[in-house]
Write a protein that holds these residues in place. Structure first.
Motif: not given
Length: 434
Positions: A275-283, A304-314, A365-370
């Motif tokens: 799961f982390s391999y895929f989520m890290d890709g979006f991060a 807009h980017s943060i909302r879209a990233l959270l949507w893809w994460g979901t 959120w890790d990706g966003v904060y970095i």
């Protein structure tokens, strides 16, 4: 939003491919020595690989830090700052590599003592380690190059370099081991040559595509900028230490419960890793996209980017939840042929099904904060989540056993995402006031 979604996928998919192929380097070493006819070879590779995994994991800040800083410079269209980020990243990578090489005898002895390795396995692991430690400059510089390329919205460069490294490792190791009969040294030299070929390939890609003009050494070590650089890296380094503490403790507690439970936890943790391999890709996509938005001072696009990233994460978390719920047992049989371990794993598999839902926010959120270089919040959230993990473990484990350990781990994942989410509005507001 359609444009942002396409951009997220164009950044995430190559990063996911890179994440999946990266572990093949160690896997191929194990596969090759597995045909040498002695289990000691596999044990030696496992010991040596564990040492390098832990050491290089501590320096993951080189990729993450370089990614966020270069993304902001790219968004601001500041080529000079991009070149400074690259030169400072290389400086830190080479300095860290020199320290690793100088301290390698002490590091090896300490690691062997902690892992209780002796005899023939220690001798082979030591020979493997002594050769492969010279790959440190190549590995750490590759981290820097990967982060720099990702910040420039070029995730394909790390992907192609990953392919080059794995193909070179397979070919050179096979030739050295089965043609020249070098055994453990052949595997080590095969991996070493692949690491250096990967770094040199990255240098060639960067030079041909971007033609970076390296700043003077004086500009690179400019006190104020370098101080900010190190504070930024220090936050990520300390955060990684917390992450390692959680991971090591999880493994330690599993081993204390016996061989079967250790095998069960190791097997079930593969579902988290997948799961982390895929989520890290979006991060990684979040790092690049959000950093570029901040560099361009475009708050609307950042939101807009943060909302879209959270949507893809979901979306990803729902897909994995359904996959694990419907196909979990089948996946377990692919990962292990031990019926006793598989049967014992079923008792705890309900915790695995919860991993995607409770964990996706932390990755996103890790990706966003970095990307927006708010590493202090990342460190604080990780420190609090780690404290929650250990508190729950000490409270629950005496009464619930391995279930208590898994509850502590899931709570750690969930609390990271919640804390970063709660801090996001203030962080987003503050970065545009700086």
């Amino acid at each position: 939003m359609k444009g942002i979604n396409r951009e997220i996928l164009s950044l995430a998919i190559p990063s996911i491919i890179t994440n999946i192929t990266t572990p093949l380097l160690a896997l191929m070493d194990v596969a090759i020595v597995g045909h040498m006819g002695d289990a000691s070879y596999i044990a030696a590779i496992a010991v040596g690989g564990t040492i390098f995994n832990m050491v290089y994991w501590l320096f993951a800040f080189l990729r993450m830090g370089t990614s966020g800083l270069s993304a902001q410079a790219h968004g601001a269209q500041d080529e000079h700052e991009l070149n400074l980020v690259l030169s400072r990243g290389i400086l830190v990578a080479l300095s860290a590599s020199a320290i690793i090489i100088l301290l390698s005898p002490l590091l090896a002895e300490l690691s062997f003592a902690v892992m209780d390795v002796d005899g023939n396995v220690k001798d082979m692991a030591e020979r493997y380690f002594r050769i492969l430690v010279w790959g440190a400059p190549a590995v750490l510089c590759t981290y820097t190059f990967s982060g720099w390329a990702l910040g420039r919205k070029n995730p394909k460069a790390p992907m192609w370099v990953s392919f080059i490294i794995n193909i070179a490792n397979i070919l050179v190791s096979l030739i050295l081991v089965f043609v020249f009969r070098l055994k453990i040294e052949g595997v080590a030299f095969g991996t070493l040559s692949a690491q250096w070929l990967g770094a040199l390939s990255f240098i060639l890609i960067i030079h041909r595509k971007y033609h970076p003009a390296m700043p003077s050494f004086g500009r690179t070590i400019q006190k104020g900028a370098l101080k900010r650089f190190f504070f930024f890296f220090a936050d990520i380094f300390l955060r990684t230490c917390c992450l390692i503490a959680v991971t090591v403790w999880f493994t330690r507690v599993g081993s204390q419960q016996g061989t079967v439970v250790l095998a069960v936890n190791t097997l079930l943790m593969q579902f988290f890793i997948l799961f982390s391999y895929f989520m890290d890709g979006f991060a990684f996509a979040g790092e690049s996209l959000c950093g570029n938005c901040l560099g361009a001072r475009d708050k609307k696009r950042l939101d807009h980017s943060i909302r879209a990233l959270l949507w893809w994460g979901t979306v990803v978390s729902v897909i994995f939840t359904v996959l694990y719920f419907t196909c979990g047992e089948r996946i377990m049989t692919l990962l292990s042929g031990d019926t006793e371990v598989i049967e014992a794993s079923k008792e705890y598999f309900h915790w695995v099904i919860l991993i995607p839902i409770v964990g996706f926010a932390a990755f996103t959120w890790d990706g966003v904060y970095i990307g927006i270089t708010r590493t202090r919040e990342m460190l604080l959230s990780m420190a609090i989540a780690t404290a929650i993990y250990f508190i729950l473990y000490f409270v629950l484990f005496p009464h619930m056993g391995n279930d208590g350990l898994w509850i502590a781990f899931l709570s750690y994942l969930l609390s990271r995402g919640i804390i970063l989410h709660l801090a996001s509005k203030r962080a987003s507001r503050d970065i545009f006031l700086e």
